[in-house]
Every structure is written in structure tokens, then in C-alpha cells.
Design a protein around this motif. Sequence first.
Motif, PDB file in Angstrom:
ATOM      1  N   TYR A  95       0.813  -1.212   0.000  1.00  0.00           N
ATOM      2  CA  TYR A  95       0.000   0.000   0.000  1.00  0.00           C
ATOM      3  C   TYR A  95       0.854   1.274   0.000  1.00  0.00           C
ATOM      4  O   TYR A  95       0.336   2.369  -0.146  1.00  0.00           O
ATOM      5  CB  TYR A  95      -0.931   0.027   1.224  1.00  0.00           C
ATOM      6  CG  TYR A  95      -1.838  -1.171   1.310  1.00  0.00           C
ATOM      7  CD1 TYR A  95      -2.607  -1.566   0.230  1.00  0.00           C
ATOM      8  CD2 TYR A  95      -1.931  -1.918   2.478  1.00  0.00           C
ATOM      9  CE1 TYR A  95      -3.446  -2.660   0.301  1.00  0.00           C
ATOM     10  CE2 TYR A  95      -2.775  -3.014   2.558  1.00  0.00           C
ATOM     11  CZ  TYR A  95      -3.525  -3.381   1.474  1.00  0.00           C
ATOM     12  OH  TYR A  95      -4.350  -4.471   1.545  1.00  0.00           O
ATOM     13  N   ARG A  96       2.144   1.131   0.189  1.00  0.00           N
ATOM     14  CA  ARG A  96       3.032   2.282   0.316  1.00  0.00           C
ATOM     15  C   ARG A  96       2.959   3.235  -0.876  1.00  0.00           C
ATOM     16  O   ARG A  96       2.851   4.452  -0.678  1.00  0.00           O
ATOM     17  CB  ARG A  96       4.472   1.785   0.526  1.00  0.00           C
ATOM     18  CG  ARG A  96       5.530   2.836   0.739  1.00  0.00           C
ATOM     19  CD  ARG A  96       5.479   3.539   2.096  1.00  0.00           C
ATOM     20  NE  ARG A  96       5.287   2.682   3.243  1.00  0.00           N
ATOM     21  CZ  ARG A  96       6.249   2.108   3.960  1.00  0.00           C
ATOM     22  NH1 ARG A  96       7.499   2.278   3.640  1.00  0.00           N
ATOM     23  NH2 ARG A  96       5.955   1.371   5.004  1.00  0.00           N
ATOM     24  N   PRO A  97       3.013   2.778  -2.136  1.00  0.00           N
ATOM     25  CA  PRO A  97       2.940   3.726  -3.258  1.00  0.00           C
ATOM     26  C   PRO A  97       1.644   4.553  -3.252  1.00  0.00           C
ATOM     27  O   PRO A  97       1.692   5.765  -3.496  1.00  0.00           O
ATOM     28  CB  PRO A  97       3.007   2.827  -4.500  1.00  0.00           C
ATOM     29  CG  PRO A  97       3.680   1.589  -4.036  1.00  0.00           C
ATOM     30  CD  PRO A  97       3.266   1.411  -2.605  1.00  0.00           C
ATOM     31  N   THR A  98       0.524   3.941  -2.944  1.00  0.00           N
ATOM     32  CA  THR A  98      -0.742   4.678  -2.892  1.00  0.00           C
ATOM     33  C   THR A  98      -0.731   5.682  -1.749  1.00  0.00           C
ATOM     34  O   THR A  98      -1.188   6.824  -1.907  1.00  0.00           O
ATOM     35  CB  THR A  98      -1.925   3.695  -2.719  1.00  0.00           C
ATOM     36  OG1 THR A  98      -1.913   2.772  -3.795  1.00  0.00           O
ATOM     37  CG2 THR A  98      -3.252   4.427  -2.677  1.00  0.00           C
ATOM     38  N   GLN A  99      -0.201   5.281  -0.600  1.00  0.00           N
ATOM     39  CA  GLN A  99      -0.130   6.193   0.539  1.00  0.00           C
ATOM     40  C   GLN A  99       0.741   7.408   0.209  1.00  0.00           C
ATOM     41  O   GLN A  99       0.377   8.548   0.524  1.00  0.00           O
ATOM     42  CB  GLN A  99       0.412   5.463   1.764  1.00  0.00           C
ATOM     43  CG  GLN A  99      -0.540   4.424   2.315  1.00  0.00           C
ATOM     44  CD  GLN A  99       0.114   3.539   3.374  1.00  0.00           C
ATOM     45  OE1 GLN A  99       1.330   3.386   3.416  1.00  0.00           O
ATOM     46  NE2 GLN A  99      -0.720   2.949   4.217  1.00  0.00           N
ATOM     47  N   LEU A 100       1.875   7.177  -0.415  1.00  0.00           N
ATOM     48  CA  LEU A 100       2.760   8.286  -0.779  1.00  0.00           C
ATOM     49  C   LEU A 100       2.103   9.204  -1.806  1.00  0.00           C
ATOM     50  O   LEU A 100       2.195  10.433  -1.715  1.00  0.00           O
ATOM     51  CB  LEU A 100       4.092   7.752  -1.313  1.00  0.00           C
ATOM     52  CG  LEU A 100       5.006   7.126  -0.265  1.00  0.00           C
ATOM     53  CD1 LEU A 100       6.219   6.481  -0.925  1.00  0.00           C
ATOM     54  CD2 LEU A 100       5.442   8.174   0.750  1.00  0.00           C
ATOM     55  N   HIS A 101       1.451   8.624  -2.798  1.00  0.00           N
ATOM     56  CA  HIS A 101       0.767   9.421  -3.817  1.00  0.00           C
ATOM     57  C   HIS A 101      -0.306  10.301  -3.180  1.00  0.00           C
ATOM     58  O   HIS A 101      -0.394  11.507  -3.479  1.00  0.00           O
ATOM     59  CB  HIS A 101       0.143   8.506  -4.885  1.00  0.00           C
ATOM     60  CG  HIS A 101      -0.712   9.230  -5.863  1.00  0.00           C
ATOM     61  ND1 HIS A 101      -0.180  10.025  -6.852  1.00  0.00           N
ATOM     62  CD2 HIS A 101      -2.059   9.302  -5.981  1.00  0.00           C
ATOM     63  CE1 HIS A 101      -1.169  10.559  -7.551  1.00  0.00           C
ATOM     64  NE2 HIS A 101      -2.324  10.116  -7.044  1.00  0.00           N
ATOM     65  N   LYS A 102      -1.117   9.719  -2.300  1.00  0.00           N
ATOM     66  CA  LYS A 102      -2.184  10.484  -1.645  1.00  0.00           C
ATOM     67  C   LYS A 102      -1.620  11.543  -0.698  1.00  0.00           C
ATOM     68  O   LYS A 102      -2.193  12.628  -0.547  1.00  0.00           O
ATOM     69  CB  LYS A 102      -3.133   9.552  -0.897  1.00  0.00           C
ATOM     70  CG  LYS A 102      -3.975   8.701  -1.808  1.00  0.00           C
ATOM     71  CD  LYS A 102      -4.868   9.575  -2.663  1.00  0.00           C
ATOM     72  CE  LYS A 102      -5.806   8.763  -3.517  1.00  0.00           C
ATOM     73  NZ  LYS A 102      -6.669   9.627  -4.344  1.00  0.00           N
ATOM     74  N   THR A 103      -0.493  11.259  -0.058  1.00  0.00           N
ATOM     75  CA  THR A 103       0.161  12.247   0.807  1.00  0.00           C
ATOM     76  C   THR A 103       0.628  13.436  -0.008  1.00  0.00           C
ATOM     77  O   THR A 103       0.404  14.594   0.372  1.00  0.00           O
ATOM     78  CB  THR A 103       1.352  11.611   1.549  1.00  0.00           C
ATOM     79  OG1 THR A 103       0.889  10.506   2.317  1.00  0.00           O
ATOM     80  CG2 THR A 103       2.042  12.617   2.448  1.00  0.00           C
ATOM     81  N   HIS A 104       1.268  13.171  -1.134  1.00  0.00           N
ATOM     82  CA  HIS A 104       1.722  14.260  -2.011  1.00  0.00           C
ATOM     83  C   HIS A 104       0.536  15.066  -2.539  1.00  0.00           C
ATOM     84  O   HIS A 104       0.593  16.300  -2.612  1.00  0.00           O
ATOM     85  CB  HIS A 104       2.551  13.708  -3.165  1.00  0.00           C
ATOM     86  CG  HIS A 104       3.861  13.149  -2.736  1.00  0.00           C
ATOM     87  ND1 HIS A 104       4.405  12.010  -3.281  1.00  0.00           N
ATOM     88  CD2 HIS A 104       4.739  13.552  -1.783  1.00  0.00           C
ATOM     89  CE1 HIS A 104       5.553  11.742  -2.703  1.00  0.00           C
ATOM     90  NE2 HIS A 104       5.782  12.662  -1.774  1.00  0.00           N
ATOM     91  N   GLN A 105      -0.528  14.382  -2.902  1.00  0.00           N
ATOM     92  CA  GLN A 105      -1.727  15.065  -3.389  1.00  0.00           C
ATOM     93  C   GLN A 105      -2.319  15.963  -2.300  1.00  0.00           C
ATOM     94  O   GLN A 105      -2.702  17.106  -2.567  1.00  0.00           O
ATOM     95  CB  GLN A 105      -2.759  14.044  -3.844  1.00  0.00           C
ATOM     96  CG  GLN A 105      -4.016  14.659  -4.424  1.00  0.00           C
ATOM     97  CD  GLN A 105      -5.017  13.592  -4.857  1.00  0.00           C
ATOM     98  OE1 GLN A 105      -4.690  12.413  -4.943  1.00  0.00           O
ATOM     99  NE2 GLN A 105      -6.231  14.016  -5.115  1.00  0.00           N
TER     100      GLN A 105
END
Length: 104
Positions: free
Chosen positions: A76-86
Motif C-alpha cells: 500500500y506504500r505507493p498509494t499512501q505516498l501518492h495520496k500524501t503528495h496530493q
Amino acid sequence: MYCRLLSQEVIVINSEKVARDLLDKRSSNYSDRPFLITTDIFGWTFNFGFLRYGSTWRQHRRLLQEKLRPAAALSYRPTQLHKTHQLLLDIFEMPDEFAHHIQT
């Protein structure tokens, strides 16, 4: 020893051998969640915490184990990072909408 407390049946086991025999070796016979009529009334039948032991409980447990084990969490890390940046970008561009960004 058996007693009834506030309409709840309670059994006290005071022997380690008996406790191991009943609760370890034959736990599936004696362990279960209480039946709650409100589970159906309020539509909580999907909630794993209220499920009684059985095929539905085993299916939910299997899915939860598969998706929430530590190794799966890494996926889930890539999705979490993407949503954090967003989120950070949205807050930077429209800080007045902070509550909405957090809710999203």
C-alpha cells in the motif's frame, strides 16, 4: 463454579488442567461471540467484530489476514505516498479548504 451476573451466564474454572482441556483443546466448542439482535436491526452484519464463528467468520478472517498482514501493508506504500503528495499540494494551493482536503 457457575453464576449469573446481570443476565450473563458466567463459568469460573479454577483448575489449570481443566482450563487447558476446555479452552485450548476444545475452544471451538465453547468460544463464540454473544448473539446480538441489534446486529441485524442496525445492519452491522458485515462487521467482523460482531460475527459469530462459522463459515462467514472464517471467510472474513482469511480476507483480513491476507490484506492486513505486515508484508501486505508494504504493497500500500505507493498509494499512501501518492495520496500524501496530493494532500500537501492541495493544501498548498487552497489552504482555506484544509478541512475538505483532510476529509478527502
